[in-house]
Scaffold this motif. Structure first.
Motif, mmCIF file in Angstrom:
data_model
loop_
_atom_site.group_PDB
_atom_site.id
_atom_site.type_symbol
_atom_site.label_atom_id
_atom_site.label_comp_id
_atom_site.label_asym_id
_atom_site.label_seq_id
_atom_site.Cartn_x
_atom_site.Cartn_y
_atom_site.Cartn_z
ATOM 1 N N LYS A 128 0.816 -1.215 0.000
ATOM 2 C CA LYS A 128 0.000 0.000 0.000
ATOM 3 C C LYS A 128 0.847 1.262 0.000
ATOM 4 N N TRP A 129 1.870 1.283 0.834
ATOM 5 C CA TRP A 129 2.675 2.500 1.003
ATOM 6 C C TRP A 129 4.045 2.317 0.374
ATOM 7 N N ASN A 130 4.394 3.254 -0.516
ATOM 8 C CA ASN A 130 5.669 3.173 -1.215
ATOM 9 C C ASN A 130 6.341 4.547 -1.203
ATOM 10 N N LEU A 131 7.426 4.675 -1.944
ATOM 11 C CA LEU A 131 8.177 5.925 -1.953
ATOM 12 C C LEU A 131 7.327 7.100 -2.428
ATOM 13 N N LYS A 132 6.447 6.864 -3.383
ATOM 14 C CA LYS A 132 5.667 7.952 -3.977
ATOM 15 C C LYS A 132 4.550 8.454 -3.065
ATOM 16 N N ASN A 133 3.815 7.549 -2.423
ATOM 17 C CA ASN A 133 2.641 7.992 -1.669
ATOM 18 C C ASN A 133 2.854 8.103 -0.162
ATOM 19 N N THR A 134 4.060 7.804 0.314
ATOM 20 C CA THR A 134 4.366 7.995 1.733
ATOM 21 C C THR A 134 4.807 9.439 1.955
ATOM 22 N N PRO A 135 4.139 10.188 2.842
ATOM 23 C CA PRO A 135 4.534 11.589 3.090
ATOM 24 C C PRO A 135 6.009 11.698 3.467
ATOM 25 N N LYS A 136 6.679 12.712 2.956
ATOM 26 C CA LYS A 136 8.115 12.919 3.168
ATOM 27 C C LYS A 136 8.303 14.188 3.989
ATOM 28 N N ILE A 137 8.994 14.072 5.111
ATOM 29 C CA ILE A 137 9.272 15.268 5.901
ATOM 30 C C ILE A 137 10.643 15.827 5.510
ATOM 31 N N VAL A 138 10.724 17.156 5.444
ATOM 32 C CA VAL A 138 11.970 17.820 5.064
ATOM 33 C C VAL A 138 12.194 19.033 5.954
ATOM 34 N N ALA A 139 13.455 19.374 6.149
ATOM 35 C CA ALA A 139 13.812 20.586 6.888
ATOM 36 C C ALA A 139 15.212 21.001 6.484
ATOM 37 N N GLY A 140 15.347 22.238 6.054
ATOM 38 C CA GLY A 140 16.656 22.773 5.698
ATOM 39 C C GLY A 140 17.218 23.621 6.814
ATOM 40 N N LEU A 141 18.492 23.920 6.707
ATOM 41 C CA LEU A 141 19.120 24.806 7.691
ATOM 42 C C LEU A 141 18.664 26.244 7.504
ATOM 43 N N ASN A 142 18.141 26.544 6.319
ATOM 44 C CA ASN A 142 17.572 27.867 6.066
ATOM 45 C C ASN A 142 16.425 27.698 5.075
ATOM 46 N N SER A 143 15.716 28.781 4.803
ATOM 47 C CA SER A 143 14.536 28.707 3.934
ATOM 48 C C SER A 143 14.891 28.291 2.510
ATOM 49 N N ALA A 144 16.042 28.713 2.035
ATOM 50 C CA ALA A 144 16.459 28.350 0.681
ATOM 51 C C ALA A 144 16.692 26.847 0.568
ATOM 52 N N ALA A 145 17.334 26.272 1.576
ATOM 53 C CA ALA A 145 17.594 24.831 1.571
ATOM 54 C C ALA A 145 16.292 24.047 1.658
ATOM 55 N N THR A 146 15.376 24.525 2.489
ATOM 56 C CA THR A 146 14.081 23.851 2.621
ATOM 57 C C THR A 146 13.336 23.859 1.299
ATOM 58 N N LYS A 147 13.330 25.001 0.628
ATOM 59 C CA LYS A 147 12.642 25.099 -0.670
ATOM 60 C C LYS A 147 13.283 24.181 -1.702
ATOM 61 N N GLN A 148 14.620 24.151 -1.734
ATOM 62 C CA GLN A 148 15.308 23.265 -2.671
ATOM 63 C C GLN A 148 14.924 21.809 -2.428
ATOM 64 N N ALA A 149 14.895 21.430 -1.143
ATOM 65 C CA ALA A 149 14.569 20.046 -0.797
ATOM 66 C C ALA A 149 13.132 19.714 -1.174
ATOM 67 N N LYS A 150 12.201 20.633 -0.893
ATOM 68 C CA LYS A 150 10.801 20.403 -1.244
ATOM 69 C C LYS A 150 10.635 20.279 -2.759
ATOM 70 N N ASP A 151 11.297 21.145 -3.500
ATOM 71 C CA ASP A 151 11.208 21.098 -4.963
ATOM 72 C C ASP A 151 11.757 19.776 -5.504
ATOM 73 N N PHE A 152 12.855 19.317 -4.918
ATOM 74 C CA PHE A 152 13.479 18.071 -5.367
ATOM 75 C C PHE A 152 12.560 16.877 -5.115
ATOM 76 N N TYR A 153 12.103 16.714 -3.871
ATOM 77 C CA TYR A 153 11.291 15.543 -3.538
ATOM 78 C C TYR A 153 9.912 15.590 -4.192
ATOM 79 N N SER A 154 9.419 16.789 -4.467
ATOM 80 C CA SER A 154 8.103 16.915 -5.097
ATOM 81 C C SER A 154 8.070 16.305 -6.494
ATOM 82 N N LYS A 155 9.241 16.093 -7.078
ATOM 83 C CA LYS A 155 9.300 15.499 -8.415
ATOM 84 C C LYS A 155 8.883 14.022 -8.394
ATOM 85 N N PHE A 156 8.972 13.365 -7.224
ATOM 86 C CA PHE A 156 8.633 11.940 -7.201
ATOM 87 C C PHE A 156 7.918 11.486 -5.929
#
Length: 223
Positions: A128-156
């Motif tokens: 039922k739960w795989n890489l695509k549909n399992t919620p992914k938590i992210v946190a960067g050291l600053n807002s720019a890093a957080t946005k980069q991480a969110k943009d990256f993981y949002s691709k898959f």
């Protein structure tokens, strides 16, 4: 650094139970490059570290594999690259330990790269739960890093959850693991206890599961 796994993937065979050989074969020639040469990192906008973090002989976290990974790729980093740690670690590792390693092994200054933490969430063989549909938590050291991480993981990944800080995300992963470990250990011991009484644990779990609040079902392992 595992030559056997690299050669398996290169030949179109998957070393991971949740990924089929066909999935590997569909991307190995056009989208996926695999190898032992860390110069691949040069030109990459995102680098993900996902290595084991076992306990040492003194039952303390062994971060040597993170050290080895960073040492292998740091000299190839470009400015503005995002480095994401996915390994299970104690709070403060991303902010203090990982950043210090990048500064030690690369030629970059602290304002020339970004760092984020996003713990791996994989339940092998879960249908039922795989890489695509399992919620992914992210946190960067600053807002720019957080946005980069969110943009990256949002691709898959479908659902990205932003945490207030890497420490929150690090502790969330520890809470997830500890919660599961404690409850599975408990149900395993209860299984032994039930057998000593000649009681079927499955019937006990089924009865307890009728409570609509304050209970979560766990099942004993095969061991």
């Amino acid at each position: 650094i595992d030559r056997v796994k690299v050669e398996l993937i290169e030949s179109g065979k998957s070393p991971i139970e949740d990924i089929s050989d066909l999935e590997i074969q569909n991307v190995i020639s056009s989208k996926l490059k695999v190898g032992l040469d860390f110069s691949f990192v040069n030109g990459s906008s995102v680098v993900v570290i996902c290595v084991p973090t076992p306990l040492d002989v003194d039952r303390k976290p062994d971060l040597s594999l993170i050290d080895g990974a960073v040492k292998s790729f740091a000299k190839y980093l470009n400015k503005s690259t995002l480095i994401i740690l996915e390994s299970t670690v104690q709070p403060g590792t991303t902010r203090d330990y990982l950043v210090s390693l990048i500064l030690k092994y690369s030629t970059l200054t602290s304002d020339e790269f970004n760092v984020a933490y996003s713990p791996e969430r994989i339940d092998p063989a879960n249908k039922k739960w795989n890489l695509k549909n399992t919620p992914k938590i992210v946190a960067g050291l600053n807002s720019a890093a957080t946005k980069q991480a969110k943009d990256f993981y949002s691709k898959f990944v479908d659902n990205i959850i932003q945490c207030e800080s890497p420490e929150v995300a690090e502790l969330a992963k520890l809470l997830e693991n500890t919660f599961r470990y404690v409850n599975i250990s408990f149900i395993n011991e209860l299984s032994i206890f039930c057998r000593s009484f000649g009681v079927d644990l499955n019937q006990v779990i089924a009865a307890a599961s009728t409570k609509p609040y304050g209970f979560m079902e766990f099942n004993p392992g095969p061991g």
